[in-house]
Design a protein around this motif. Structure first.
Motif, PDB file in Angstrom:
ATOM      1  N   VAL A 123      -8.466  -5.080  -2.036  1.00 59.51           N
ATOM      2  CA  VAL A 123      -7.505  -4.136  -1.461  1.00 59.51           C
ATOM      3  C   VAL A 123      -7.845  -3.771  -0.015  1.00 59.51           C
ATOM      4  CG1 VAL A 123      -6.821  -3.137  -3.677  1.00 59.51           C
ATOM      5  CG2 VAL A 123      -8.758  -2.166  -2.434  1.00 59.51           C
ATOM      6  N   LEU A 160      -3.242   2.821  -4.135  1.00 60.16           N
ATOM      7  CA  LEU A 160      -4.252   1.767  -4.078  1.00 60.16           C
ATOM      8  C   LEU A 160      -5.448   2.103  -4.968  1.00 60.16           C
ATOM      9  CD1 LEU A 160      -4.128   0.855  -0.289  1.00 60.16           C
ATOM     10  CD2 LEU A 160      -3.335  -0.539  -2.208  1.00 60.16           C
ATOM     11  N   ASN A 186       2.468   3.896   5.466  1.00 59.42           N
ATOM     12  CA  ASN A 186       3.296   3.117   4.547  1.00 59.42           C
ATOM     13  C   ASN A 186       4.538   2.637   5.307  1.00 59.42           C
ATOM     14  OD1 ASN A 186       4.972   2.105   2.557  1.00 59.42           O
ATOM     15  ND2 ASN A 186       4.576   3.758   1.100  1.00 59.42           N
ATOM     16  N   GLY A 235       0.835  -1.203   0.000  1.00 60.71           N
ATOM     17  CA  GLY A 235       0.000   0.000   0.000  1.00 60.71           C
ATOM     18  C   GLY A 235       0.862   1.242   0.000  1.00 60.71           C
ATOM     19  N   SER A 295      -4.972  -4.212   2.535  1.00 55.13           N
ATOM     20  CA  SER A 295      -3.930  -3.203   2.305  1.00 55.13           C
ATOM     21  C   SER A 295      -4.398  -1.837   2.794  1.00 55.13           C
ATOM     22  CB  SER A 295      -3.569  -3.137   0.819  1.00 55.13           C
ATOM     23  OG  SER A 295      -2.995  -4.359   0.396  1.00 55.13           O
ATOM     24  N   ARG A 296      -5.656  -1.507   2.554  1.00 60.20           N
ATOM     25  CA  ARG A 296      -6.174  -0.220   3.028  1.00 60.20           C
ATOM     26  C   ARG A 296      -6.211  -0.173   4.555  1.00 60.20           C
ATOM     27  NH1 ARG A 296      -7.849   3.041  -1.036  1.00 60.20           N
ATOM     28  NH2 ARG A 296      -8.661   2.099  -2.965  1.00 60.20           N
TER      29      ARG A 296
END
Length: 352
Positions: free
Chosen positions: A297, A283, A309, A277, A300-301
């Motif tokens: 996603v 993203l 990050n 991400g 990852s979010r």
């Protein structure tokens, strides 16, 4: 090769984006920025931009703005070995093996430099065997996890190791910089500190089986200057160009599609997605380029929201979260990208 254990670690200090803004506004370095730069920082940190909190190896946020080479290096020296070791011990516990079982350790970082490398410190702190094969990988940026795993795969395939400890650790608070460049300012609002580790084995472990089947990677030096570190005034200065989201999505597709074709798979055959991400805009670009559902996603979010990050360590956090959330058996895809410009992909087979 099988991923039989995972572990992650962060500094205990956790700060909201609003706290970061207040600390910056209270520091003299804020007044040195142009009004447009101050407005950019406020816009990112005051409004939802995919990140709510970040962990930093700081006792006080004001320390983040002590931008002196010796201070930054000391922060890395003290915290990178600590975070790497903590994540590694958690991965061992998850795998149900001991330090005596580890034959090799591979560690990646881009936010600091030690000689001897981090492997020396982790071997010492963990009490690994003196003949443990130690490899330090540097300079691969946010994309480093998959090259690290590919190196570990080669050691296992060659019969050099039965169990390999793979670690990515980033002390991003030791690599911050402030000036009126928009990319530098966005970076300061984006990155957090953390480490991820995996135990890799020639044989499957207990619990969900995660088999590492195949990999593919691309490197495009013509885009090198879009995303990289440079040295300025003795400090690492991150270059983050506006084209990064588009390039990341483009190369992510260019790595994924040949692998799907090679294995006679359709994109719809992928049951689980593990994306680096790079930021909310990255993203968003990935999702649009590949036509991904929100579910592809969401892990990852969530990691981005909770930690920011984490550079190379990020995908370890996402994989751990995905496996803990009622994982679906089947084909999974892991992808990381970063400095180079490089993009990497790994095809996994998960049996829940």
């Amino acid at each position: 090769m099988f991923i039989v254990g995972l572990g992650t670690a962060n500094p205990p200090q956790r700060y909201t984006q609003a706290e970061c803004l207040r600390a910056l506004q209270a520091h003299p370095c804020y007044d040195a920025l142009k009004p447009s730069s101050q407005a950019l920082i406020a816009r990112i940190l005051q409004h939802p931009h995919g990140i709510a909190t970040r962990h930093f190896a700081l006792d006080d946020l004001a320390q983040a703005f002590e931008l002196a080479p010796d201070v930054m290096q000391q922060r890395f020296d003290e915290n990178a070995p600590k975070l790497a070791t903590e994540a590694a011990f958690r991965a061992l516990a998850d795998a149900g093996i001991t330090v005596e079982d580890i034959d090799a350790v591979v560690i990646s970082t881009c936010t600091g430099y030690l000689c001897p490398g981090l492997t020396s410190y982790v071997i010492e702190r963990m009490g690994l065997k003196p003949d443990t094969l130690a490899l330090d990988l540097v300079g691969q940026g946010c994309g480093a996890a998959i090259p690290n795993l590919r190196t570990s795969e080669a050691l296992i395939a060659a019969g050099r190791a039965q169990h390999v400890l793979s670690v990515c650790v980033e002390v991003c608070s030791a690599a911050m910089y402030l000036d009126d460049d928009a990319g530098v300012l966005v970076s300061a609002c984006l990155f957090g500190d953390g480490a991820g580790a995996a135990v890799l084995s020639a044989e499957p472990g207990t619990g969900p089986q995660v088999e590492w089947l195949d990999t593919y990677a691309l490197t495009h030096p013509e885009d090198r200057d879009l995303l990289r570190f440079e040295h300025r005034h003795g400090l690492l200065r991150n270059i983050l160009s506006p084209q990064v989201p588009e390039r990341a999505a483009h190369y992510a597709e260019a790595v994924l599609m040949p692998m799907l074709q090679k294995h006679s798979l359709a994109q719809s055959d992928i049951a689980g997605w593990v994306w680096h991400g790079g930021g909310k805009n990255v993203l968003d670009a990935l999702q649009a380029k590949l036509g991904l559902a929100d579910s592809a996603v969401r892990h990852s979010r969530r990691i981005l929201n909770d930690y920011g990050n984490l550079s190379s360590a990020f995908v370890y956090f996402v994989l751990q979260a995905a496996l803990a959330d009622q994982p679906q058996s089947g084909w999974w895809w892991m992808s990381s990208f970063g400095a180079g410009f490089s993009c990497h992909g790994g095809l996994l087979k998960v049996t829940a």
